[in-house]
Design an enzyme around this catalytic site. Sequence first.
Site, short mmCIF file in Angstrom:
data_model
loop_
_atom_site.label_atom_id
_atom_site.label_comp_id
_atom_site.label_asym_id
_atom_site.label_seq_id
_atom_site.Cartn_x
_atom_site.Cartn_y
_atom_site.Cartn_z
N ARG A 117 -106.17 -52.68 29.90
CA ARG A 117 -104.78 -53.18 30.65
C ARG A 117 -103.75 -51.75 29.59
O ARG A 117 -103.01 -51.33 30.61
CB ARG A 117 -104.13 -53.85 29.68
CG ARG A 117 -102.80 -54.58 29.98
CD ARG A 117 -102.47 -54.74 30.95
NE ARG A 117 -101.67 -53.59 32.33
CZ ARG A 117 -102.21 -52.67 33.16
NH1 ARG A 117 -102.48 -53.75 34.44
NH2 ARG A 117 -101.73 -51.02 33.24
N LYS A 152 -83.88 -40.74 24.07
CA LYS A 152 -83.98 -41.60 24.61
C LYS A 152 -85.39 -42.16 25.27
O LYS A 152 -85.74 -42.44 26.27
CB LYS A 152 -82.87 -41.75 26.24
CG LYS A 152 -81.42 -41.49 25.28
CD LYS A 152 -80.83 -41.75 26.69
CE LYS A 152 -79.74 -41.11 26.27
NZ LYS A 152 -78.46 -41.37 27.21
N LYS A 184 -71.65 -34.41 18.05
CA LYS A 184 -71.62 -35.17 18.96
C LYS A 184 -70.05 -35.81 18.58
O LYS A 184 -69.71 -35.93 17.65
CB LYS A 184 -72.02 -36.64 18.93
CG LYS A 184 -74.04 -36.07 19.85
CD LYS A 184 -75.03 -37.14 19.73
CE LYS A 184 -74.64 -37.72 21.52
NZ LYS A 184 -75.48 -38.62 21.92
N GLU A 215 -71.71 -31.21 21.36
CA GLU A 215 -70.93 -31.79 22.25
C GLU A 215 -69.34 -31.52 22.82
O GLU A 215 -68.68 -31.79 22.45
CB GLU A 215 -71.50 -33.82 22.36
CG GLU A 215 -71.52 -34.82 23.20
CD GLU A 215 -70.92 -36.28 22.87
OE1 GLU A 215 -72.40 -36.06 23.54
OE2 GLU A 215 -70.74 -36.19 22.60
N ASP A 236 -70.42 -32.82 28.54
CA ASP A 236 -70.84 -33.95 28.52
C ASP A 236 -70.34 -34.71 29.90
O ASP A 236 -68.85 -34.69 29.51
CB ASP A 236 -70.69 -34.80 26.99
CG ASP A 236 -70.70 -36.35 27.09
OD1 ASP A 236 -72.31 -36.45 27.59
OD2 ASP A 236 -70.61 -36.85 26.87
#
Length: 305
Positions: A117, A152, A184, A215, A236
């Site tokens: 597994r 991510k 950002k 960004e 963005d």
Amino acid sequence: MTRSVVDRSDKFELAGGPTSLDAGIVRRTVAAALAEDIGDGDITSETAVPEDIRVKALAISREPGVLAGIEVFEAVFRQVSSEVRVDRLLADGQSFDARETLAVVTGMARPILTAERIALNFFQRMCGIATQTARYVEAVRGTGTTILDTRKTVPGLRVFDKYSVRAGGGANHRMGLFDAALIKDNHIAAAGSLSEAVSRVRHSAGERARFIEVECDTLDQVDECLVIGVGYILLDNMSVDEMARAVTLAAGRAKLEVSGNVGLHNVSEIAETGVDYISVGSLTHSVTALDIGLDIRQSDGRANE
């Protein structure tokens, strides 16, 4: 494919991602996964299967895809038992058809069943990432645009996730917060302005940052970046029209990346605007594991017979 970049103070370099897997990282990650799953023993295999039964099992794809993680797949079995043998039939980055055998696993039945597994969990995820990445790469082929990943990723699996993107033909953005600067909206708000944030990073980051990226939510911010010489700009959640206008505005003075609301349904249209990079978070944060099974095809009987 790594392409040349504008020779500016803020250089973006695609180099730095994993083109191979570090043996130590593989060993530690596999060990943690096995410890979580096995605990103090595999009750089913230890009671249902005689300890001296040998088997041959085939890793078979249920659907077409692109291979990634064969080394990790093998490492799981080898950590459970050094006597298990895995014969790799394909290499990472190669495509395969449905019902194709990817590897042959031979050895004692108990450790193979115990490792099954976890081996498949890694293998299915990594092949899923490589396969989806290859779809995006194919969709932008001929445009000159490079498909990138993001941060991510599943915690603890970043190296595996980003390696799989490369196996699928994509490129890695930054590995983490430690190797590049991405300014950002919240950084800009906290610093007081876009220009102030860029100035502070340039003054303090030094060689720690492979590149400095900003960004931008608006074309006015893009223009501000160009005025102060930012060499890498993230567009963005802009419309396709705004992206095209940004390409015209930049006129080669900065590399442009697109992020947000990107899917297979629109990635080619975005690439055709002339942007340099498109980052796709779903390559790793929403990946569908590829359907691969491990099927015992032969039992050689008891090992001491």
